[in-house]
Design an enzyme around this catalytic site. Structure first.
Site, PDB file in Angstrom:
ATOM      1  N   LYS A 116       2.461   7.640   8.791  1.00 41.96           N
ATOM      2  CA  LYS A 116       1.071   7.766   9.249  1.00 41.96           C
ATOM      3  C   LYS A 116       0.832   9.044  10.056  1.00 41.96           C
ATOM      4  CE  LYS A 116      -0.089   2.907   9.087  1.00 41.96           C
ATOM      5  NZ  LYS A 116      -0.784   1.791   9.705  1.00 41.96           N
ATOM      6  N   GLU A 200      -3.713   5.964  19.095  1.00 42.68           N
ATOM      7  CA  GLU A 200      -5.059   6.263  18.601  1.00 42.68           C
ATOM      8  C   GLU A 200      -6.072   5.718  19.587  1.00 42.68           C
ATOM      9  OE1 GLU A 200      -5.788   4.360  14.840  1.00 42.68           O
ATOM     10  OE2 GLU A 200      -4.663   5.871  13.737  1.00 42.68           O
ATOM     11  N   HIS A 235      -5.990  -8.322  12.330  1.00 43.40           N
ATOM     12  CA  HIS A 235      -5.949  -7.044  11.605  1.00 43.40           C
ATOM     13  C   HIS A 235      -5.557  -7.174  10.139  1.00 43.40           C
ATOM     14  CE1 HIS A 235      -6.544  -5.446  15.526  1.00 43.40           C
ATOM     15  NE2 HIS A 235      -5.345  -5.738  15.948  1.00 43.40           N
ATOM     16  N   ARG A 292      -0.809   2.514  -3.738  1.00 43.71           N
ATOM     17  CA  ARG A 292      -0.515   1.420  -4.686  1.00 43.71           C
ATOM     18  C   ARG A 292      -1.802   0.688  -5.016  1.00 43.71           C
ATOM     19  NH1 ARG A 292      -1.644  -2.604  -1.120  1.00 43.71           N
ATOM     20  NH2 ARG A 292      -1.073  -2.197   1.034  1.00 43.71           N
TER      21      ARG A 292
END
Ligand code: ADP
Length: 503
Positions: A116, A200, A235, A292
């Site tokens: 990430k 973040e 989440h 994917r």
């Protein structure tokens, strides 16, 4: 041209891929663990190979055994599905070295997007907005505290190798920072063998909106519009729909362009998804790319009329995309409900076990992608997703009404499922009005956990019939005895509400 594909997966996604193979005249090869001998994908495939014992690490994640099966079956290609090895660059690499076509992007694209932090840097370099946050990994606690203070609380600590919500921690204030950092790192190490984490900014009331991408090997990259995935629990997505009720056509166009730009930064080929977070002011930020096929791909197929697995296979065959961006339209509205074997009344605990009866909904505008059948024992080892119910209708309102009807028809006994919980979501005013963000479930939990008399199981109905029989006998033989009057009146109400007295 590919003539035989090994599907390195199980459950509903393995069956879904095999269905397209059958339509394309391609033979399919299943792999299975010892716990999955009787699974639907094994029955459906043209050939099947056991690749190890029940735990995923020994079977569905065992690269060598899967490649051996592919060689033995003389397969030309491997489709990894989602989960398991689908985003494993080493698997894609080893498959290629074994002379197999990997139906997915290059190992390079998988590893660049799989990390990430690297992906965030790549996006920043090419002008795609990312969620504000740190550029580098948080190597120690001093650096962490400094960066978090600069960004401003609340913040999200995230595992760079993360996925499935693992290694992710919300930190509301400074006092929670260090313990959350330690937990995120150890969780990430345990899940991914890597403890790199970054921070973040935590977006308040965001929407999760993602774009489906298709890219061929001839430089054509297109998007197939968005999927709104903000109905989440911890989440994780629960319900997805398209179009998103939250975005305008202008915004859709802009996000679609950014999604294409994002995919192009890694010379992406195949099907992929660019995930964005959007705040309440409609600012949107790149969250991550999934390299994917997604669980929720059928809603895109429903509104665009395109078979994404067929497109993946064609791309892997080196063909040019069959359609251009301008030719694509979002027709009508599609919603997907994920049906889990779980007990929402017991903190959503998984509920594997023997499926006694199953009646799937039928009729206009429905699709079910599932794999369980009557008498099938759902193993404890894998994801509790048992099927996906997808509806289509000309408008959002009609799609919700259709989903409610379909959930009403869907009956599974023997195990607990999320069907009643999903039905309550359809009943919620906020959902019906399209007023929801990623906090929808936690904000409405009390309502969503309430009993819904219109979504009863066969067991309830059988009990009701027993009640009728019981009162009949009572009246005949002991009319003066009222026995349990409270439960009698409950059953009477239940019978009236569900229109069961005609039975
Ligand atoms: P994973 O790859 O582990 O699934 P993601 O980065 O895709 O994690 O995030 C999953 C979900 O977590 C998002 O859809 C959103 O609901 C929430 N989330 C992630 N990052 C943030 C953030 N910075 N602010 C608010 N919510 C976030």
């Amino acid at each position: 041209m590919i003539e035989k594909i090994l599907i390195a997966n199980r459950g509903e996604i393995a069956v879904r891929i095999m269905r397209t193979c059958r339509e394309m005249g391609i033979r399919s090869v299943a792999v299975y663990s010892e716990a999955d001998r009787k699974a639907m994908h094994v029955r459906y495939a043209d050939e099947a190979y056991c690749v190890g014992p029940a735990p995923s690490l020994d079977s569905y994640l065992n690269i060598d055994n899967i490649l051996k099966a592919a060689q033995e079956a003389n397969a030309d290609a491997i489709h990894p599905g989602y989960g398991f090895l689908s985003e494993n660059a080493l698997f894609a690499q080893k498959a290629a070295e074994a002379g197999l076509i990997f139906i997915g992007p290059s190992p390079e694209a998988i590893s660049l997007m799989g990390d990430k932090l690297t992906a965030r840097q790549l996006m920043t370099d090419s002008g795609v907005p990312v969620v504000p946050g740190s550029k580098e990994s948080m190597a120690d606690e001093t650096m962490l505290l400094k960066t978090a203070t600069e960004i401003g609380f609340p913040v999200m600590i995230k595992a760079s190798a993360g996925g499935g919500g693992k290694g992710m921690r919300l930190v509301k204030q400074e006092s929670e920072l260090i313990p959350a950092y330690r937990r995120a790192r150890s969780e990430s190490l345990a899940a991914f063998g890597d403890d790199t984490v970054y921070i973040e900014k935590y977006l308040e009331s965001p929407h999760h909106i993602e774009f489906q991408i298709l890219a061929d090997q001839h430089g054509n990259t297109i998007h197939l519009f968005e999927r709104e995935c903000s109905v989440q629990r911890r989440h994780q997505k629960v319900i997805e729909e398209t179009p998103s009720p939250f975005i305008t056509p202008e915004l859709r166009k802009k996000m679609g362009q950014q999604a294409i730009a994002a995919a192009k930064t890694v010379n992406y080929t195949g099907a992929g998804t660019i995930e964005f977070l959007m705040d309440k002011y409609h600012n949107f930020y790149f969250l991550e790319m999934n390299t994917r096929l997604q669980v929720e791909h059928p809603i895109t197929e429903r509104v665009t009329g395109k078979d994404l697995v067929k497109a993946q296979i064609n791309i892997a065959n080196g063909l040019e995309l069959e359609f251009k961006q301008e030719e694509l339209v979002q027709k009508g509205h599609a919603i997907e409900c994920r049906i889990y074997a779980e007990d929402h009344k017991n903190n959503f605990a998984p509920s594997p076990g023997l499926v006694k009866n199953i009646t799937e909904p039928m009729g206009l505008g429905l699709r079910t992608d599932g794999y369980v059948y009557e008498g099938y024992e759902i193993p404890i080892y894998y994801d509790p997703l048992i099927s996906k119910l997808i509806v289509w209708a000309p408008s959002r309102q009609e799609a919700i009404a259709r989903m409610k009807r379909a959930l009403y028809e869907y009956k599974i006994t023997g195990i607990k499922t999320s069907i009643p919980f999903l039905a309550k979501i359809m009943d919620s005013a906020a959902f019906q009005q399209g007023r929801y963000d990623t906090h929808f479930i936690e904000d409405n939990l009390e309502f969503l956990l309430e009993e819904d008399a219109t979504h009863q199981t066969y067991e309830d109905i059988a009990l009701f019939i027993a009640y009728l029989d019981y009162t009949d006998k009572l009246n005949k033989y002991t009319p003066e005895k009222t026995a349990d009057t409270k439960s009698q009146s409950n059953w009477k109400t239940f019978g009236h509400r569900n229109n069961l007295f005609h039975l």
